[in-house]
Design a protein around this motif. Sequence first.
Motif, PDB file in Angstrom:
ATOM      1  N   ARG A 111      58.474  26.768  35.240  1.00  0.00           N
ATOM      2  CA  ARG A 111      57.380  25.806  35.037  1.00  0.00           C
ATOM      3  C   ARG A 111      56.212  26.435  34.271  1.00  0.00           C
ATOM      4  N   SER A 112      56.449  27.622  33.702  1.00  0.00           N
ATOM      5  CA  SER A 112      55.428  28.374  32.949  1.00  0.00           C
ATOM      6  C   SER A 112      54.270  28.805  33.824  1.00  0.00           C
ATOM      7  N   ARG A 113      54.527  29.046  35.094  1.00  0.00           N
ATOM      8  CA  ARG A 113      53.508  29.595  35.992  1.00  0.00           C
ATOM      9  C   ARG A 113      53.736  31.089  36.112  1.00  0.00           C
ATOM     10  N   TYR A 114      52.651  31.820  36.140  1.00  0.00           N
ATOM     11  CA  TYR A 114      52.726  33.275  36.156  1.00  0.00           C
ATOM     12  C   TYR A 114      52.480  33.832  37.549  1.00  0.00           C
ATOM     13  N   THR A 115      53.144  34.935  37.851  1.00  0.00           N
ATOM     14  CA  THR A 115      52.867  35.707  39.053  1.00  0.00           C
ATOM     15  C   THR A 115      52.640  37.150  38.626  1.00  0.00           C
ATOM     16  N   PHE A 116      51.890  37.861  39.409  1.00  0.00           N
ATOM     17  CA  PHE A 116      51.520  39.235  39.105  1.00  0.00           C
ATOM     18  C   PHE A 116      51.883  40.097  40.309  1.00  0.00           C
ATOM     19  N   PRO A 117      53.131  40.548  40.388  1.00  0.00           N
ATOM     20  CA  PRO A 117      53.620  41.188  41.605  1.00  0.00           C
ATOM     21  C   PRO A 117      52.919  42.483  42.007  1.00  0.00           C
ATOM     22  N   GLN A 118      52.347  43.220  41.063  1.00  0.00           N
ATOM     23  CA  GLN A 118      51.690  44.480  41.412  1.00  0.00           C
ATOM     24  C   GLN A 118      50.172  44.389  41.426  1.00  0.00           C
ATOM     25  N   ALA A 119      49.631  43.232  41.087  1.00  0.00           N
ATOM     26  CA  ALA A 119      48.179  43.073  40.960  1.00  0.00           C
ATOM     27  C   ALA A 119      47.483  43.127  42.310  1.00  0.00           C
ATOM     28  N   ARG A 120      46.218  43.548  42.238  1.00  0.00           N
ATOM     29  CA  ARG A 120      45.367  43.555  43.430  1.00  0.00           C
ATOM     30  C   ARG A 120      44.129  42.713  43.149  1.00  0.00           C
ATOM     31  N   LEU A 121      43.687  41.984  44.143  1.00  0.00           N
ATOM     32  CA  LEU A 121      42.485  41.176  44.019  1.00  0.00           C
ATOM     33  C   LEU A 121      41.273  42.078  44.226  1.00  0.00           C
ATOM     34  N   ALA A 122      40.436  42.193  43.188  1.00  0.00           N
ATOM     35  CA  ALA A 122      39.236  43.026  43.275  1.00  0.00           C
ATOM     36  C   ALA A 122      38.076  42.257  43.889  1.00  0.00           C
ATOM     37  N   GLY A 123      38.081  40.938  43.725  1.00  0.00           N
ATOM     38  CA  GLY A 123      37.023  40.115  44.279  1.00  0.00           C
ATOM     39  C   GLY A 123      37.182  38.675  43.854  1.00  0.00           C
ATOM     40  N   HIS A 124      36.365  37.803  44.476  1.00  0.00           N
ATOM     41  CA  HIS A 124      36.414  36.385  44.139  1.00  0.00           C
ATOM     42  C   HIS A 124      35.085  35.731  44.486  1.00  0.00           C
ATOM     43  N   ILE A 125      34.917  34.514  43.995  1.00  0.00           N
ATOM     44  CA  ILE A 125      33.735  33.699  44.265  1.00  0.00           C
ATOM     45  C   ILE A 125      34.114  32.673  45.322  1.00  0.00           C
ATOM     46  N   THR A 126      33.246  32.460  46.304  1.00  0.00           N
ATOM     47  CA  THR A 126      33.564  31.507  47.366  1.00  0.00           C
ATOM     48  C   THR A 126      33.049  30.103  47.086  1.00  0.00           C
ATOM     49  N   ASP A 127      32.034  29.959  46.251  1.00  0.00           N
ATOM     50  CA  ASP A 127      31.434  28.642  46.021  1.00  0.00           C
ATOM     51  C   ASP A 127      30.820  28.636  44.634  1.00  0.00           C
ATOM     52  N   LEU A 128      31.115  27.617  43.844  1.00  0.00           N
ATOM     53  CA  LEU A 128      30.552  27.559  42.498  1.00  0.00           C
ATOM     54  C   LEU A 128      29.139  26.988  42.473  1.00  0.00           C
ATOM     55  N   ALA A 129      28.790  26.143  43.430  1.00  0.00           N
ATOM     56  CA  ALA A 129      27.448  25.566  43.460  1.00  0.00           C
ATOM     57  C   ALA A 129      26.396  26.637  43.756  1.00  0.00           C
ATOM     58  N   THR A 130      26.671  27.458  44.729  1.00  0.00           N
ATOM     59  CA  THR A 130      25.817  28.595  45.058  1.00  0.00           C
ATOM     60  C   THR A 130      26.733  29.810  45.163  1.00  0.00           C
TER      61      THR A 130
END
Length: 106
Positions: free
Chosen positions: A35-54
């Motif tokens: 379906r042309s969706r990507y996965t990143f088997p060795q990647a690590r999440l360095a960080g993320h945003i919890t809310d775009l409004a604030t």
Amino acid sequence: MRPRHRRGRHVLPVTLAGYVVALLTDVHTWEKDTRSRYTFPQARLAGHITDLATPTKVIIATNRPDRDLAELLLGSRLPTRSGGAIAYARTRMHPSHEAGERAGRG
């Protein structure tokens, strides 16, 4: 999608409506399904945003370079090209992946 090589790490900013909402590091390989969706088997999440409004940054990386990069990029605006709202920011591709993408494997 083009992970950026930074001091031995491949990084991939994930954007929503042009804003960096997550940062993946150690993106050395990726897989594409039917379906042309990507996965990143060795990647690590360095960080993320919890809310775009604030926007609230959640830094997960344990090493200083990844933490600094997440702090810098999360919540910032980056130009992206995508057919949908969620996109990967285009960056310079590491040479080992260029041949694969040109051959239709990336």
